[in-house]
Design a protein around this motif. Sequence first.
Motif, PDB file in Angstrom:
ATOM      1  N   PHE A 251      53.026  41.677  35.122  1.00 20.70           N
ATOM      2  CA  PHE A 251      52.240  42.420  36.089  1.00 20.70           C
ATOM      3  C   PHE A 251      51.453  43.472  35.311  1.00 20.70           C
TER       4      PHE A 251
ATOM      5  N   ILE B  77      48.923  46.747  35.353  1.00 22.25           N
ATOM      6  CA  ILE B  77      48.601  47.859  36.245  1.00 22.25           C
ATOM      7  C   ILE B  77      47.518  48.731  35.616  1.00 22.25           C
TER       8      ILE B  77
ATOM      9  N   ALA C 256      41.161  46.237  39.056  1.00 20.92           N
ATOM     10  CA  ALA C 256      41.775  45.129  38.325  1.00 20.92           C
ATOM     11  C   ALA C 256      40.905  44.642  37.170  1.00 20.92           C
TER      12      ALA C 256
ATOM     13  N   GLU D 274      44.291  40.882  30.016  1.00 23.79           N
ATOM     14  CA  GLU D 274      44.841  39.690  30.665  1.00 23.79           C
ATOM     15  C   GLU D 274      44.477  38.427  29.891  1.00 23.79           C
TER      16      GLU D 274
ATOM     17  N   LEU E 219      49.448  38.676  36.262  1.00 22.55           N
ATOM     18  CA  LEU E 219      49.033  39.008  37.616  1.00 22.55           C
ATOM     19  C   LEU E 219      48.467  40.422  37.585  1.00 22.55           C
ATOM     20  N   THR E 220      47.170  40.540  37.827  1.00 19.24           N
ATOM     21  CA  THR E 220      46.483  41.825  37.797  1.00 19.24           C
ATOM     22  C   THR E 220      46.003  42.151  39.194  1.00 19.24           C
ATOM     23  N   LEU E 221      46.446  43.298  39.719  1.00 18.03           N
ATOM     24  CA  LEU E 221      46.131  43.669  41.090  1.00 18.03           C
ATOM     25  C   LEU E 221      45.386  44.999  41.149  1.00 18.03           C
ATOM     26  N   ASN E 222      44.715  45.236  42.254  1.00 15.71           N
ATOM     27  CA  ASN E 222      44.080  46.523  42.492  1.00 15.71           C
ATOM     28  C   ASN E 222      45.095  47.476  43.120  1.00 15.71           C
ATOM     29  N   TYR E 223      45.263  48.636  42.516  1.00 13.06           N
ATOM     30  CA  TYR E 223      46.190  49.635  43.014  1.00 13.06           C
ATOM     31  C   TYR E 223      45.418  50.859  43.502  1.00 13.06           C
TER      32      TYR E 223
ATOM     33  N   TYR F 264      53.517  50.106  46.323  1.00  9.65           N
ATOM     34  CA  TYR F 264      52.966  48.746  46.319  1.00  9.65           C
ATOM     35  C   TYR F 264      53.638  47.887  45.251  1.00  9.65           C
ATOM     36  N   LEU F 265      53.838  48.462  44.054  1.00  9.87           N
ATOM     37  CA  LEU F 265      54.488  47.701  42.985  1.00  9.87           C
ATOM     38  C   LEU F 265      55.954  47.420  43.322  1.00  9.87           C
TER      39      LEU F 265
ATOM     40  N   MET G 206      56.038  44.394  45.368  1.00 13.83           N
ATOM     41  CA  MET G 206      55.810  43.192  44.575  1.00 13.83           C
ATOM     42  C   MET G 206      57.085  42.755  43.853  1.00 13.83           C
TER      43      MET G 206
END
Length: 215
Positions: free
Chosen positions: A12, A14, A21, A28, A39-43, A56-57, A60
């Motif tokens: 993951f 961050i 992201a 990545e 897995l790259t997400l917008n935080y 949020y994390l 996940m």
Amino acid sequence: MNEQHIMQNRIFLIHGFNKGASDMYPLERSLASFGYDCLTLNYPLRFHPFENATAYLRQMLNRLPDGEQVFLVGHSTGGLVIRDVLSSPDCAAKVKRAVLIATPSQGSQLARHAHRVQPFTRLYKTIASITPEFVGDYAFQPSDVEMGAIAGDRSNLFLGKMIREQNDGRVETSSVYDRGLKDFLVLPYGHKDIHHRRETAEFVHRFLQTGMFYG
């Protein structure tokens, strides 16, 4: 590389303050070349306190099947999100190892300066979460998860001139260090590009596999 190996090497990623992201895409791509499933997400690390991203994390990690573990890699404020998540034993049990890149573990002097500008702080609420005063009072709980940290020492950004000690243009090099780290490394890069460098990805890969940057 077989599917089972890739699933055992999920990461993951961050991103940091005021980023999305896409800022983690170079890292990545590099880590994917080593066989990781990233897995790259917008935080929410711009208009909200960093605890929003932490929540949020946590979600996940809690969604992972029993017995499954992942690696965590965070840049800048994203590393503080990781440290907070690892304070929870239930979340820590889901993590194999973690790497913090240019993370102000002792807080950011620039954030302190920005925090004094009230209109700016009211808009960018994450700023208050990375001041030395906030981080010092927050008291991240120790974790059994092995963490490594990579700092930069190339002050190639204008705002870096406001910091009296060695820094990467945004964060003091000394602030990235923490006594709870398994290993610590300084590279000759600036804050905005250290996580885009292939060399950084190689050291991240080495730590995730061995627990040491030179292992």
